[in-house]
Design a protein around this motif. Structure first.
Motif: not given
Length: 477
Positions: A165, A168, A172, A179, A199, A206
């Motif tokens: 997490s 991610f 970003r 992703l 995400a 995703t």
């Protein structure tokens, strides 16, 4: 009113990192100038070309329905829009796909003429920000595909849920929009739904890249609710017995069932097929199956010889005659593809022209493997001189911009001859650095797949050695 609207699986966003509007779709990012973004903002199914023209009048001088239709035509040609029934003018939205200008443009201010332009994401820049993150969540996989590019010697370490997490979020902040959740088999992670939700909270698009094993109706529902945007499903062949033989387990019919689950859920479905000696002459049948499965997109890509693929290269290489058959079938499929998007990636061992190395090393994408090592491409770990850094130790932004691994082959200044003075050096970037190392021992050498390489005979010799060998299945772990 039934005007143009976003195609299923497409998201229209404002990218804070680039201060620019963008369109996110399966496996793709399109950057928009202000005019294209303005047109797209009215593509809600309630505005036809005349209504969009009227709405844009306050911001753009002299806008005409023809201008708007040209913009809609461009957006539709990139698979962004579905056509409406009540358009003014020549009805270009019903036409085929069109190629964008490929040029970055400055945003137009109020009162400027409408000239909607779309730029393909990822042109190398002086200060490049990545568009995509390939998150290899795990190397665990139930399949035994001999072409798998995962390392032959696989480390079982995996990042925790909280670490992914954080990765991610750092991605970003760095500029990543797409992703790709991959592996191995990402469904082997029990926390996959939680990772997708993490995400989506970051507005990442995703893509689940999967064999389909473990994707039940209930789990797919959870993933969609968490924010999953797109499913890419691998198949091995259109012929069930051969597909199961390649996969190493009986799985083909299960994949067909998974495709039905995905399309019934409303998520866009892509089908990916790795091509090699054992399926390369059946592209027509494979395309027919993908259409039957309800796929929006079909990727037909020849094997990349890394990991298990390199170990099994002699058993996977097709002949030149078989590649020619594949090329002919691909051309026929592309000419009559209908509503399905087709991507055909030719092999680079056969025609003397190497494929671009990740469209420029350290220019578009980055990879984080299961243990957290950050790489410019999935195979880069084969180059021993690259000292990869780990997200547990160094922030992703520092790795992308400042690490030796990402800067070593970024741009063109590192190139040797004949690449240094080649007019194609910013087109194919000297070919694949990992392939160059594997075939010559020098990661900075011209990829031997190139006819200009001093070591080109290495590739021509390999292609000429057809071996009737049984392949070594990927180990199950």
């Amino acid at each position: 009113m039934n005007g143009p609207r976003l195609r299923g699986g497409v998201r229209f966003v404002f990218d804070e990192a680039r201060q620019q509007h963008a369109v996110l779709q399966p496996e793709g990012v399109q950057l928009l100038n202000e005019a294209a973004a303005a047109v797209l903002s009215y593509c809600d199914g309630q505005h036809d070309a005349a209504a969009i023209t009227a709405s844009l009048g306050d911001s753009f001088d002299g806008v005409t329905p023809a201008d708007v239709e040209a913009a809609l035509d461009s957006l539709s040609g990139l698979g962004i829009l579905t056509a409406g029934e009540h358009l003014v003018g020549s009805g270009h939205l019903a036409g085929g796909r069109h190629t964008s200008s490929g040029r970055e443009t400055q945003a137009h201010g109020g009162g400027a003429p409408v000239r909607a332009e779309v730029a393909r994401a990822g042109r190398a820049a002086v200060d490049p920000a990545p568009f995509g993150l390939l998150a290899e969540l795990t190397y665990r996989c139930p399949l035994r595909c001999p072409y798998c590019s995962n390392p032959v010697d696989m480390d079982g370490a995996e990042l925790s849920t909280s670490s992914w997490s954080r990765v991610f979020a750092e991605a970003r902040d760095l500029g990543v929009l797409q992703l790709h959740l991959s592996g191995g088999e990402p469904l082997a992670r029990k926390d996959l739904t939680e990772l997708v939700a993490s995400a989506r909270q970051l507005s990442l698009y995703t893509n689940l890249i999967t064999s389909g094993i473990g994707l039940t109706e209930s789990r797919l529902s959870e993933l969609k609710q968490a924010g999953l945007d797109h499913v890419q499903l691998s198949i091995q062949d259109a012929d069930a017995p051969n597909a199961d033989a390649i996969a190493g387990i009986r799985v083909h019919e299960r994949k067909r069932a998974v495709a039905k689950l995905v399309t019934a859920s409303g998520l866009p479905l892509s089908i990916n097929v790795v091509l090699h000696r054992h399926n390369v002459t059946r592209l027509t049948e494979i395309a027919a199956l993908a259409t039957e499965m309800g796929a929006q997109r079909l990727e037909l890509a020849h094997t990349q010889y890394y990991g298990w693929g390199l170990l099994n290269r002699a058993a996977l290489l097709p002949t030149r005659e078989e590649v020619a058959i594949a090329d002919e079938q691909a051309a026929q499929i592309l000419a009559s593809k209908g509503d399905i998007d087709i991507v055909y990636v030719r092999p680079d061992y056969y025609d003397g022209v190497p494929k671009p190395c990740m469209n420029g090393w350290g220019a578009r994408q980055l990879v984080v493997n299961p243990s957290g090592d950050v790489l410019p491409c999935p195979a880069a770990s084969v180059i021993p001189e690259l000292d990869s850094l780990n997200v547990l130790d160094v922030p992703l932004k520092d790795i992308w911009y400042h690490s030796g691994a990402f800067n070593k082959f970024r741009g063109v200044d590192w190139m040797q001859e004949p690449c240094r003075t080649c007019p194609r050096k910013e087109i194919d970037f000297g070919g694949c650095r990992c392939q160059a190392f594997q075939l010559t021992g020098d990661a900075a050498a011209t990829d031997p797949a190139c006819a200009l390489s001093p070591k080109h005979e290495v590739v021509t010799t390999i292609v000429g050695q057809r071996a009737a060998l049984a392949f070594t299945p990927r180990r199950i772990s």
